[in-house]
Scaffold this motif. Structure first.
Motif, PDB file in Angstrom:
ATOM      1  N   VAL A  36       0.843  -1.201   0.000  1.00  0.00           N
ATOM      2  CA  VAL A  36       0.000   0.000   0.000  1.00  0.00           C
ATOM      3  C   VAL A  36       0.873   1.244   0.000  1.00  0.00           C
ATOM      4  CG1 VAL A  36      -1.577   1.354   1.437  1.00  0.00           C
ATOM      5  CG2 VAL A  36      -2.017  -1.058   1.044  1.00  0.00           C
ATOM      6  N   CYS A  37       1.952   1.220   0.771  1.00  0.00           N
ATOM      7  CA  CYS A  37       2.838   2.382   0.844  1.00  0.00           C
ATOM      8  C   CYS A  37       3.500   2.647  -0.512  1.00  0.00           C
ATOM      9  CB  CYS A  37       3.896   2.161   1.927  1.00  0.00           C
ATOM     10  SG  CYS A  37       4.917   3.597   2.229  1.00  0.00           S
ATOM     11  N   LEU A  38       3.960   1.603  -1.163  1.00  0.00           N
ATOM     12  CA  LEU A  38       4.609   1.779  -2.462  1.00  0.00           C
ATOM     13  C   LEU A  38       3.620   2.248  -3.521  1.00  0.00           C
ATOM     14  CD1 LEU A  38       7.034  -1.263  -2.561  1.00  0.00           C
ATOM     15  CD2 LEU A  38       7.591   1.131  -2.151  1.00  0.00           C
ATOM     16  N   GLU A  39       2.372   1.770  -3.459  1.00  0.00           N
ATOM     17  CA  GLU A  39       1.367   2.237  -4.405  1.00  0.00           C
ATOM     18  C   GLU A  39       1.039   3.691  -4.173  1.00  0.00           C
ATOM     19  OE1 GLU A  39      -1.993  -0.346  -4.110  1.00  0.00           O
ATOM     20  OE2 GLU A  39      -0.965  -2.029  -5.055  1.00  0.00           O
ATOM     21  N   CYS A  40       1.027   4.094  -2.914  1.00  0.00           N
ATOM     22  CA  CYS A  40       0.711   5.482  -2.583  1.00  0.00           C
ATOM     23  C   CYS A  40       1.788   6.426  -3.115  1.00  0.00           C
ATOM     24  CB  CYS A  40       0.550   5.625  -1.073  1.00  0.00           C
ATOM     25  SG  CYS A  40      -0.194   7.166  -0.564  1.00  0.00           S
TER      26      CYS A  40
END
Length: 44
Positions: A36-40
């Motif tokens: 989720v962090c990398l997608e954000c």
């Protein structure tokens, strides 16, 4: 009564946390958090 409920909920939370660690769910949660962090950020 309120003190008993507090201790019961604390014990239940500790038991469920222990069960999650025992079953290896911490690795799954970390993997999802990283995704989720990398997608954000826009990398993943």
């Amino acid at each position: 009564m309120k003190n008993t409920l507090t201790w019961f909920l604390l014990a239940a939370a500790a038991a469920l946390t222990g069960a999650g660690l025992w079953l290896g769910q911490h690795a799954l949660v970390l993997q999802k958090a990283v995704r989720v962090c990398l997608e954000c950020v826009g990398i993943g």
